[in-house]
Design an enzyme around this catalytic site. Sequence first.
Site, PDB file in Angstrom:
ATOM      1  N   LEU A   1       0.849  -1.187   0.000  1.00 52.36           N
ATOM      2  CA  LEU A   1       0.000   0.000   0.000  1.00 52.36           C
ATOM      3  C   LEU A   1       0.883   1.235   0.000  1.00 52.36           C
ATOM      4  O   LEU A   1       2.095   1.145   0.245  1.00 52.36           O
ATOM      5  CB  LEU A   1      -0.921  -0.001   1.226  1.00 52.36           C
ATOM      6  CG  LEU A   1      -1.949  -1.130   1.291  1.00 52.36           C
ATOM      7  CD1 LEU A   1      -2.632  -1.149   2.642  1.00 52.36           C
ATOM      8  CD2 LEU A   1      -2.972  -0.995   0.173  1.00 52.36           C
ATOM      9  N   SER A   2       0.279   2.390  -0.241  1.00 49.59           N
ATOM     10  CA  SER A   2       1.104   3.603  -0.295  1.00 49.59           C
ATOM     11  C   SER A   2       1.818   3.852   1.028  1.00 49.59           C
ATOM     12  O   SER A   2       2.926   4.390   1.046  1.00 49.59           O
ATOM     13  CB  SER A   2       0.248   4.820  -0.675  1.00 49.59           C
ATOM     14  OG  SER A   2      -0.761   5.036   0.294  1.00 49.59           O
ATOM     15  N   GLU A   3       1.190   3.457   2.156  1.00 46.88           N
ATOM     16  CA  GLU A   3       1.844   3.610   3.452  1.00 46.88           C
ATOM     17  C   GLU A   3       1.444   2.461   4.378  1.00 46.88           C
ATOM     18  O   GLU A   3       0.296   2.005   4.373  1.00 46.88           O
ATOM     19  CB  GLU A   3       1.445   4.924   4.146  1.00 46.88           C
ATOM     20  CG  GLU A   3       1.791   6.181   3.390  1.00 46.88           C
ATOM     21  CD  GLU A   3       3.254   6.569   3.472  1.00 46.88           C
ATOM     22  OE1 GLU A   3       3.996   5.965   4.270  1.00 46.88           O
ATOM     23  OE2 GLU A   3       3.638   7.490   2.721  1.00 46.88           O
ATOM     24  N   THR A   4       2.415   2.028   5.184  1.00 47.87           N
ATOM     25  CA  THR A   4       2.150   1.159   6.324  1.00 47.87           C
ATOM     26  C   THR A   4       2.671   1.860   7.561  1.00 47.87           C
ATOM     27  O   THR A   4       3.822   2.296   7.597  1.00 47.87           O
ATOM     28  CB  THR A   4       2.831  -0.208   6.166  1.00 47.87           C
ATOM     29  OG1 THR A   4       2.317  -0.862   5.005  1.00 47.87           O
ATOM     30  CG2 THR A   4       2.575  -1.093   7.378  1.00 47.87           C
TER      31      THR A   4
END
Length: 260
Positions: free
Chosen positions: A42-45
């Site tokens: 995902l774009s951020e974790t």
Amino acid sequence: MKMYIVDSFTNKAFKGNPAAVCILESEQTDQWMQHVACEMNLSETAFLLKNGNEYALKWFTPTGEEDLCGHATLATAHILWEEQLCNDHELRFNTRSGLLTAIRNQDWIEMNFPIELEQEVTPPTELIEGLGTAYRYVGKNRMDYIIEVADETTLCNLQPNFTLWKSVPSRGIIVTSKSDRSDVDFVSRCFYPANGADEDPVTGSAHCCLGPYWQAKLHKEDLVALQLSSREGLLKLRIEEGRIIIQGQAVTTLKGELLA
């Protein structure tokens, strides 16, 4: 280890910006967190570790650690309260961008973030050629370029040349305009081709720049912003004592356990 996926800056599942939230039981290496972020893809974790009355919070994309992330912070606060992992009125996160806080305001979460002012610059050739349309303004802060275009229609029809934009020396490129809608003040789209995400669904940290930019142009302290990706996201913004209050909603779409 508990893992969650949360759609941020929306009150509908599969809208807004999805972020993974990993609740750490003990300290982990950056290399391990990077592996998990790649696995989540995902774009951020977000990685959260409780430290007394505060939390250490880190954000990783599939390619590296980030200095600031709004939607993953919102997702983290949402999980802490929704899962009853914390009942504090205010959450305190220690991050690479200093102390960030969050409070609940009914079904909205208010995050206190730093302002990231831009300064007008002469744009690099690749930036303007990649934009492919006329522009009104180009500025830059420590993370991103910001470009104002004529109107919402121009922004919606934008088809950037991501091959050119990958060579632009910045985290990302924010393109914005005044909104044509009566209930929204400004709109934006955010692009991060150099970091592996051609277009980000909803970018909280970009509004640390967009908020003060449009506050100065529109002479309003309270702003409503809409990010015009295919998933869309709504944010409420307020400039307060040299900081920006970013308000958003969030929806949990997945709960699980990390076995590795």
